[in-house]
Scaffold this motif. Structure first.
Motif, PDB file in Angstrom:
ATOM      1  N   ALA A  17      -4.412   1.481   3.986  1.00  0.00           N
ATOM      2  CA  ALA A  17      -3.154   0.784   3.714  1.00  0.00           C
ATOM      3  C   ALA A  17      -2.264   1.612   2.786  1.00  0.00           C
ATOM      4  CB  ALA A  17      -3.430  -0.584   3.107  1.00  0.00           C
ATOM      5  N   LEU A  18      -2.854   2.260   1.806  1.00  0.00           N
ATOM      6  CA  LEU A  18      -2.081   3.100   0.885  1.00  0.00           C
ATOM      7  C   LEU A  18      -1.506   4.314   1.613  1.00  0.00           C
ATOM      8  CD1 LEU A  18      -4.387   2.980  -2.262  1.00  0.00           C
ATOM      9  CD2 LEU A  18      -2.203   1.808  -1.945  1.00  0.00           C
ATOM     10  N   LYS A  19      -2.271   4.876   2.544  1.00  0.00           N
ATOM     11  CA  LYS A  19      -1.761   5.994   3.337  1.00  0.00           C
ATOM     12  C   LYS A  19      -0.545   5.567   4.151  1.00  0.00           C
ATOM     13  CE  LYS A  19      -5.982   8.742   3.941  1.00  0.00           C
ATOM     14  NZ  LYS A  19      -6.977   9.237   4.928  1.00  0.00           N
ATOM     15  N   VAL A  20      -0.585   4.351   4.693  1.00  0.00           N
ATOM     16  CA  VAL A  20       0.541   3.833   5.478  1.00  0.00           C
ATOM     17  C   VAL A  20       1.774   3.676   4.594  1.00  0.00           C
ATOM     18  CG1 VAL A  20       1.405   1.808   6.712  1.00  0.00           C
ATOM     19  CG2 VAL A  20      -0.869   2.726   7.247  1.00  0.00           C
ATOM     20  N   LEU A  21       1.620   3.071   3.420  1.00  0.00           N
ATOM     21  CA  LEU A  21       2.754   2.905   2.502  1.00  0.00           C
ATOM     22  C   LEU A  21       3.322   4.258   2.093  1.00  0.00           C
ATOM     23  CD1 LEU A  21       1.662   0.049   0.050  1.00  0.00           C
ATOM     24  CD2 LEU A  21       3.020  -0.117   2.142  1.00  0.00           C
ATOM     25  N   ASP A  22       2.457   5.209   1.808  1.00  0.00           N
ATOM     26  CA  ASP A  22       2.899   6.539   1.412  1.00  0.00           C
ATOM     27  C   ASP A  22       3.703   7.208   2.526  1.00  0.00           C
ATOM     28  OD1 ASP A  22       2.742   9.036  -0.278  1.00  0.00           O
ATOM     29  OD2 ASP A  22       1.621   9.728   1.471  1.00  0.00           O
ATOM     30  N   ALA A  23       3.235   7.088   3.749  1.00  0.00           N
ATOM     31  CA  ALA A  23       3.930   7.703   4.881  1.00  0.00           C
ATOM     32  C   ALA A  23       5.287   7.043   5.120  1.00  0.00           C
ATOM     33  CB  ALA A  23       3.060   7.612   6.135  1.00  0.00           C
ATOM     34  N   ILE A  24       5.355   5.725   5.003  1.00  0.00           N
ATOM     35  CA  ILE A  24       6.628   5.018   5.189  1.00  0.00           C
ATOM     36  C   ILE A  24       7.645   5.484   4.157  1.00  0.00           C
ATOM     37  CG2 ILE A  24       7.782   2.769   5.075  1.00  0.00           C
ATOM     38  CD1 ILE A  24       5.151   1.529   6.097  1.00  0.00           C
ATOM     39  N   ASP A  25       7.204   5.594   2.910  1.00  0.00           N
ATOM     40  CA  ASP A  25       8.113   5.996   1.838  1.00  0.00           C
ATOM     41  C   ASP A  25       8.598   7.427   2.031  1.00  0.00           C
ATOM     42  OD1 ASP A  25       9.306   5.412  -0.854  1.00  0.00           O
ATOM     43  OD2 ASP A  25       8.036   7.110  -1.425  1.00  0.00           O
ATOM     44  N   ARG A  26       7.713   8.320   2.411  1.00  0.00           N
ATOM     45  CA  ARG A  26       8.104   9.716   2.567  1.00  0.00           C
ATOM     46  C   ARG A  26       8.956   9.945   3.807  1.00  0.00           C
ATOM     47  NH1 ARG A  26       4.469  12.537   4.004  1.00  0.00           N
ATOM     48  NH2 ARG A  26       2.638  11.179   4.097  1.00  0.00           N
ATOM     49  N   LYS A  27       8.653   9.246   4.893  1.00  0.00           N
ATOM     50  CA  LYS A  27       9.385   9.438   6.151  1.00  0.00           C
ATOM     51  C   LYS A  27      10.626   8.556   6.251  1.00  0.00           C
ATOM     52  CE  LYS A  27       6.747  12.607   7.797  1.00  0.00           C
ATOM     53  NZ  LYS A  27       7.267  13.973   8.008  1.00  0.00           N
ATOM     54  N   GLY A  28      10.690   7.534   5.424  1.00  0.00           N
ATOM     55  CA  GLY A  28      11.887   6.710   5.380  1.00  0.00           C
ATOM     56  C   GLY A  28      11.929   5.574   6.373  1.00  0.00           C
ATOM     57  N   PHE A  85       9.317   2.906   9.298  1.00  0.00           N
ATOM     58  CA  PHE A  85       8.036   2.578   9.915  1.00  0.00           C
ATOM     59  C   PHE A  85       7.771   3.509  11.097  1.00  0.00           C
ATOM     60  CE2 PHE A  85       6.761  -1.888   8.438  1.00  0.00           C
ATOM     61  CZ  PHE A  85       7.427  -1.765   7.231  1.00  0.00           C
ATOM     62  N   ALA A  86       8.824   3.824  11.835  1.00  0.00           N
ATOM     63  CA  ALA A  86       8.669   4.689  13.008  1.00  0.00           C
ATOM     64  C   ALA A  86       8.250   6.093  12.592  1.00  0.00           C
ATOM     65  CB  ALA A  86       9.978   4.731  13.798  1.00  0.00           C
ATOM     66  N   GLY A  87       8.852   6.598  11.515  1.00  0.00           N
ATOM     67  CA  GLY A  87       8.488   7.927  11.036  1.00  0.00           C
ATOM     68  C   GLY A  87       7.043   7.981  10.573  1.00  0.00           C
ATOM     69  N   ALA A  88       6.605   6.898   9.923  1.00  0.00           N
ATOM     70  CA  ALA A  88       5.210   6.830   9.488  1.00  0.00           C
ATOM     71  C   ALA A  88       4.272   6.792  10.687  1.00  0.00           C
ATOM     72  CB  ALA A  88       5.004   5.604   8.600  1.00  0.00           C
ATOM     73  N   ALA A  89       4.670   6.063  11.718  1.00  0.00           N
ATOM     74  CA  ALA A  89       3.845   5.968  12.921  1.00  0.00           C
ATOM     75  C   ALA A  89       3.674   7.343  13.561  1.00  0.00           C
ATOM     76  CB  ALA A  89       4.467   4.988  13.904  1.00  0.00           C
ATOM     77  N   ASN A  90       4.743   8.128  13.627  1.00  0.00           N
ATOM     78  CA  ASN A  90       4.662   9.472  14.206  1.00  0.00           C
ATOM     79  C   ASN A  90       3.726  10.370  13.389  1.00  0.00           C
ATOM     80  OD1 ASN A  90       6.403   8.960  16.356  1.00  0.00           O
ATOM     81  ND2 ASN A  90       8.227   9.538  15.179  1.00  0.00           N
ATOM     82  N   GLU A  91       3.850  10.288  12.079  1.00  0.00           N
ATOM     83  CA  GLU A  91       3.021  11.152  11.232  1.00  0.00           C
ATOM     84  C   GLU A  91       1.549  10.790  11.325  1.00  0.00           C
ATOM     85  OE1 GLU A  91       2.455  11.379   6.517  1.00  0.00           O
ATOM     86  OE2 GLU A  91       4.181  12.553   7.181  1.00  0.00           O
ATOM     87  N   LEU A  92       1.270   9.492  11.406  1.00  0.00           N
ATOM     88  CA  LEU A  92      -0.121   9.033  11.409  1.00  0.00           C
ATOM     89  C   LEU A  92      -0.684   8.879  12.815  1.00  0.00           C
ATOM     90  CD1 LEU A  92       0.157   6.335   8.576  1.00  0.00           C
ATOM     91  CD2 LEU A  92      -0.712   8.674   8.377  1.00  0.00           C
ATOM     92  N   PHE A  93       0.122   9.251  13.822  1.00  0.00           N
ATOM     93  CA  PHE A  93      -0.302   9.163  15.233  1.00  0.00           C
ATOM     94  C   PHE A  93      -0.735   7.736  15.603  1.00  0.00           C
ATOM     95  CE2 PHE A  93      -1.204  13.520  13.781  1.00  0.00           C
ATOM     96  CZ  PHE A  93      -0.388  14.231  14.651  1.00  0.00           C
ATOM     97  N   ARG A  94       0.116   6.781  15.252  1.00  0.00           N
ATOM     98  CA  ARG A  94      -0.124   5.376  15.581  1.00  0.00           C
ATOM     99  C   ARG A  94       1.127   4.788  16.203  1.00  0.00           C
ATOM    100  NH1 ARG A  94      -3.101   3.113  10.025  1.00  0.00           N
ATOM    101  NH2 ARG A  94      -4.403   4.972   9.688  1.00  0.00           N
ATOM    102  N   VAL A  95       0.965   3.661  16.845  1.00  0.00           N
ATOM    103  CA  VAL A  95       2.134   2.972  17.388  1.00  0.00           C
ATOM    104  C   VAL A  95       2.804   2.217  16.245  1.00  0.00           C
ATOM    105  CG1 VAL A  95       1.165   2.793  19.700  1.00  0.00           C
ATOM    106  CG2 VAL A  95       0.741   0.960  18.045  1.00  0.00           C
TER     107      VAL A  95
END
Length: 303
Positions: free
Chosen positions: A9-20, A22-32
């Motif tokens: 969950a923390l990895k998801v929050l971190d990715a959202i914040d850095r990518k700006g 939810f979609a950007g986080a999904a691309n980085e984490l290879f998830r829908v």
């Protein structure tokens, strides 16, 4: 005890914040994107806290969400370090190496080897620990340190240890230039010396018998913590005593200390590397080989 806050969950929050987004986080984490949204929603429900403010055009962290992320990044870093050090241990590297050095030698003689070791990129924590007299062997025997640099043979305890000779430390009897002993005929005898306090570096041994050298029974003492302080005390004329010749070459050359001849000179002592024979960690063995042939240590010793 179950906690809603997971590393994932923390990895998801971190990715959202850095990518700006939810979609950007999904691309980085290879998830829908729906998986990202579900993770955030589940975390909010479990904590009963709004992590994102969704009233605007894009989701923004709430104050609570920002706090959770900033503190959570510390946990993410710790988890990454834990994973790395676990792999490191599995490959034979220690997480920490404690190197004890005899106070007769300066800590600076170890710096080049430590610098070269860190250039290897292996995240092993190196600790340098100063010990005096029998304190070096005592620290090794009790495993407060993993390696001794400058162990003598006099205070060596029973046990299975490997040693490697480094060289000989010679001594000089030195006093301040205005000390009364400079006006006494040489070689100095016991009755000349005992009138003045002797500077003593306190033995750091906790269980082995403490050592001392060059002090007469009737002589008063000024006790300090290490050889550097002993040198300073003698330079300032507060006390007298034997000093490692290599440690005071500059002071002898510039006249801030004067070498005196003594009727019974102190013999040189041979210094060694020492470790427990069964210890074979990669960092330990790297320093064992490097310090055993170190010109930086040899410069302070005679062959």
């Amino acid at each position: 005890m179950h906690t809603a806050i997971t590393i994932d969950a923390l990895k998801v929050l971190d990715a959202i914040d850095r990518k700006g987004s939810f979609a950007g986080a999904a691309n980085e984490l290879f998830r829908v994107p729906s998986a990202i949204s579900y993770t955030v929603q589940k975390l909010e429900e479990d904590l009963n806290v709004a992590i994102f403010d969704r009233t605007g055009h894009r989701a923004a962290l709430t104050p609570a969400g920002r706090y959770l992320l900033e503190e959570g990044r510390t946990l993410l870093e710790a988890a990454e370090n834990l994973a790395h050090t676990t792999r490191q241990v599995a490959q034979g590297w220690e997480t920490r190496l404690r190197i004890g050095f005899n106070s007769l030698l300066p800590a600076e003689c170890l710096f080049p080897a430590v610098k070269e070791f860190y250039e290897l990129g292996v995240p092993v924590e190196v600790q340098l620990v100063e010990e005096v007299f029998a304190g070096s062997w005592d620290a090794l025997q009790s495993r407060r340190i993993d390696l001794i640099v400058g162990a003598d043979q006099v205070s060596k305890p029973a046990g299975s240890f490997n040693t490697k000779p480094l060289g000989n430390m010679t001594f000089v009897y030195a006093v301040a230039p205005d000390h009364p002993l400079t006006r006494v005929s040489q070689p100095l005898r016991e009755e000349d010396i005992v009138r003045f306090p002797a500077a003593v570096a306190a033995d750091t041994s906790r269980s082995l018998p403490p050592g001392h050298a060059g002090i007469f029974r009737r002589q008063r003492t000024v006790t300090v913590a290490n050889i550097d302080q002993k040198i300073a005390v003698q330079k300032n004329g507060l006390a007298v005593g034997w000093l490692p010749e290599a440690r005071v070459r500059d002071q002898l050359a510039n006249g801030s200390l004067i070498a005196l001849e003594v009727h019974e000179p102190r013999q040189a002592i041979q210094l060694h590397l020492a470790r427990h024979a069964e210890d074979q960690g990669k960092a330990l063995m790297w320093f064992w080989e490097k310090l055993g042939e170190s010109s930086d240590i040899a410069a302070w010793l005679q062959p």
